[in-house]
Every structure is written in structure tokens, then in C-alpha cells.
Design an enzyme around this catalytic site. Structure first.
Site, mmCIF file in Angstrom:
data_model
loop_
_atom_site.group_PDB
_atom_site.id
_atom_site.type_symbol
_atom_site.label_atom_id
_atom_site.label_comp_id
_atom_site.label_asym_id
_atom_site.label_seq_id
_atom_site.Cartn_x
_atom_site.Cartn_y
_atom_site.Cartn_z
ATOM 1 N N GLN A 227 2.280 -3.811 -5.254
ATOM 2 C CA GLN A 227 3.848 -3.702 -4.857
ATOM 3 C C GLN A 227 4.582 -2.578 -5.071
ATOM 4 O OE1 GLN A 227 4.630 -6.842 -8.295
ATOM 5 N NE2 GLN A 227 6.613 -5.946 -8.091
ATOM 6 N N CYS B 273 7.142 -8.945 -6.052
ATOM 7 C CA CYS B 273 5.907 -9.779 -6.486
ATOM 8 C C CYS B 273 6.161 -11.019 -6.091
ATOM 9 C CB CYS B 273 6.300 -9.844 -8.077
ATOM 10 S SG CYS B 273 7.747 -10.448 -8.678
ATOM 11 N N HIS C 184 8.387 -13.004 -13.022
ATOM 12 C CA HIS C 184 7.409 -12.278 -12.293
ATOM 13 C C HIS C 184 6.382 -13.187 -11.769
ATOM 14 C CE1 HIS C 184 4.801 -9.162 -10.927
ATOM 15 N NE2 HIS C 184 3.547 -9.490 -12.056
ATOM 16 N N ASN D 256 -2.693 -10.339 -9.911
ATOM 17 C CA ASN D 256 -1.414 -9.501 -9.971
ATOM 18 C C ASN D 256 -1.359 -8.680 -8.866
ATOM 19 O OD1 ASN D 256 0.957 -8.816 -11.259
ATOM 20 N ND2 ASN D 256 0.060 -8.219 -13.058
#
Ligand code: NAG
Ligand code: NAG
Length: 334
Positions: free
Chosen positions: A142, A148, A282, A302
Site C-alpha cells: 500500500q 489497507c 487496519h 498484509n
């Protein structure tokens, strides 16, 4: 004879062994320099002045020491995850916290009317990893943009495209950052929510990554056409039993977690974060779950690139709603 020590005593002993028995060594300048050069090459970072570079090196060296000390505890089985040099290794803890604290996921303006609830009579598989089924694309990054939420959303969309349509699509986060804006409860590079992204995709579809590449900035909506359409999206009831069943039955699921500085140097193992709250900030993607050494964990993708975690993934302890993982899970339906 097995001597049972309480955790505090063990920690105390290992601190002493660090100080006196030198089981964790002081990081030398040579070693720090060697690792620093690898870090600079891998991140392609450069600093605006020699002064800044040497300040960054000093922070890096301190982090290396912290990593070594932590890994002594890991080797002794006292902590459950391992630290290492990641792309965040030149940041202080405070700087990293500033980075994760900018994430915003607190509002929920587009809740789905559909709820996925665990069926208590079903017995789920002991483990599953959707990466083994071609349902997860490569790890993305990102960058310096709090998007996110968009990465979490494309991850779940890509999963459904692969599993339900057999299409290996890579979908555009920039499309969501630019187009799924305020009216969907999102603020581009200043935060957003996965359900807001799904609501946008329900109405407008989504472009591919190639057609609408990521720039990590806010700009005007430039979507032309859609490669994947959905009919709706579903919120998973806020418990890990429901999340687990959803992961087995549906595929990769978008979730929010409260990300803290414990993540900065994580490279492998099972994260147990005693400092996180159950209020997510997140957005990430659960791609499976498993167990190891008597500990159950979620496997999470992630969006910090692959120079972090286990090639971009991490494992989070399961069955204690760790970091609020069951608080805002959702997925799209076609
Ligand atoms: C998605 O929907 C739009 C608008 O109805 C349509 O133009 C487009 O072809 C659809 N895309 C796919 C891949 O089905
Ligand atoms: C999540 O964790 C951070 C620490 O990184 C904390 O400052 C923040 O308040 C938490 N967020 C929420 C919404 O609780």
C-alpha cells in the site's frame, strides 16, 4: 527434574543471561553495517543527507539489538514469534506507531443486511490455507497511503473470482481509492472500510490492476469498465467460530485488526500481541488458519509488501478475538 518457573522469573533469567552470560550478543558495527547494506539494497532507500543517513543507521542498529534480544527469548520458547529486519527497520517505534495509527477503520457506514452465522452442528476442517488453491494473489504494497481497506477488499474479491468463477484476476485498489469515496464512507489514502468498497463494487464493478494501476495517491476516478461484478456482500457475525466457518465455506475473508508496534519487526511465528485492543484500525485478509505447538492461529495476508513478515503474511493467535479480528469480517457475493 523439571523446574517450573513462572514467566516473570524466566524473563528475568533471560535478561540476566543476556547481560552476563552473553547469550545475546551486542550487535557490532561491522554486523550492523553488513545488514544495513542489505537493507538499503533491498528497499532501494536513500536519505536526503548524510546526517539523516547516519541517524537512520543508528536507529537501525538499535532495532537490530532489539531483534537479537527478542530472538533469544524466541529460541528459548518464551515468545511465540520471531523478529527480523523488515522494511520498517530504519524507523523508531514511535515513527512506526505514527504510521499504523494513521489507519482508520472505525466507522461502519455500509453494514450489510446479510449476516453469516456459524452453524454449531458443523465441524470445520482443522486447517485450511487458500493459497494452496490459487485463491490468493501475490502480496501487494500500500506504500505511504492508508488504503489497507482497499487491499483487504480486493483480496476477498480476488478470492471469490478464483473460487466461484475460476478466474485468476488481480484487481485494482486504485480504482477503489479514487472512486469508492466519501459517499461510501471511504477517504482514499486517509482510510476507509471494506464494506464501503464492496458497496461500490456492487454498483460499479471493479477494474483490473493492469487497467488501473496503483499509485498510492488520491486522484480522480478513472474507471472504464469492470472485470468483476458482485451482487452483494455479507458481514460475518462477530465471533471467531463464525469467522472460521466463513473461511472454510467461502474463502479468503476481509477483516480488521488493531495493528500496533508489535508488528514492526515481525518475520515469522504466531503473533500474540498483549497491547492491541479489539478496535480495528487496519484492514487485512484472512487466507486460512492452522495450529502449531498447541496454539491455534489465523494466516493473514498484509499489504506491506513482501519485505515484511513471512513474505508479507503473518500468523495471529486464534480463539481469543486477538486484536479484534472477529469485529468486522466481511466478504462479497456474486
Ligand atoms: C459488469 O457489469 C457491467 C455493467 O453492467 C458490464 O458492463 C460488465 O461487462 C460486467 N463485467 C463482467 C466481467 O461481467
Ligand atoms: C489500535 O492500536 C493503536 C496502537 O497502535 C492504538 O493507539 C489505537 O488507539 C488502537 N485503535 C483503536 C481504534 O483502538
Amino acid at each position: 527434574m523439571v523446574v517450573k518457573m513462572n514467566l516473570h522469573l524466566i524473563l528475568l533469567v533471560s535478561v540476566f543471561s543476556c547481560l552476563f552470560i552473553a547469550s545475546c550478543q551486542a550487535v557490532t558495527d561491522d554486523e550492523a553495517t553488513r545488514q544495513w547494506n542489505i537493507f538499503l539494497e533491498r528497499t532501494e532507500k536513500s536519505y536526503r543527507s548524510p546526517v539523516e543517513a547516519s541517524r537512520r543507521f543508528a536507529i537501525f542498529k538499535e532495532n537490530l539489538q532489539k531483534i537479537e534480544n527478542h530472538n533469544v527469548l524466541f529460541d528459548q520458547g518464551i515468545v511465540t514469534y520471531k523478529m527480523g529486519v523488515t522494511k520498517f527497520a530504519d524507523l523508531t517505534k514511535e515513527e512506526f506507531l505514527l504510521y499504523v495509527n494513521k489507519f482508520k477503520l472505525s466507522r461502519k457506514p455500509n453494514p450489510s443486511r446479510n449476516i453469516f452465522k456459524a452453524n454449531p452442528n458443523l465441524k470445520e476442517a482443522d486447517e485450511i490455507d487458500w493459497r494452496d488453491y490459487g485463491a490468493v494473489t501475490y502480496v501487494k504494497d500500500q506504500g505511504q497511503c492508508e488504503s489497507c481497506w482497499a487491499f483487504s477488499a480486493t483480496g476477498a474479491l480476488e478470492g471469490q473470482a478464483a473460487l466461484l468463477l475460476g478466474k485468476q484476476l488481480v484487481l485494482s485498489e486504485q480504482n477503489l481509492v479514487d472512486c469508492a469515496t466519501e459517499e461510501y464512507g471511504n477517504y482514499g489514502c486517509k482510510g476507509g472500510l471494506m464494506d464501503g468498497a464492496f458497496e461500490y463494487v456492487r454498483l460499479h464493478g471493479i477494474a483490473s490492476e493492469d487497467d488501473y494501476p496503483y499509485t498510492a495517491t488520491d486522484s480522480n476516478c478513472k474507471q472504464k469498465g469492470s472485470v468483476f461484478n458482485i451482487s452483494s456482500y455479507v458481514d460475518v457475525q462477530q465471533d471467531e467460530q463464525s469467522l472460521r466457518q466463513a473461511v472454510v465455506e467461502i474463502g479468503p475473508i476481509s477483516v480488521g485488526i488493531n495493528a500496533t508496534d508489535e508488528l514492526q519487526h515481525y518475520i515469522s511465528g504466531i503473533l500474540i500481541d498483549k497491547t492491541c485492543t479489539d478496535q480495528p484500525n487496519h484492514g487485512v485478509l484472512v487466507v486460512g488458519y492452522s495450529s502449531e505447538g498447541g496454539k491455534d492461529y489465523w494466516i493473514i495476508k498484509n499489504s506491506w509488501g513482501d519485505y515484511w513478515g513471512e513474505k508479507g503474511y503473518f500468523n495471529l493467535i486464534r480463539n481469543e478475538n486477538a486484536c479484534g479480528i472477529a469485529t468486522m469480517a466481511s466478504y462479497p457475493t456474486i
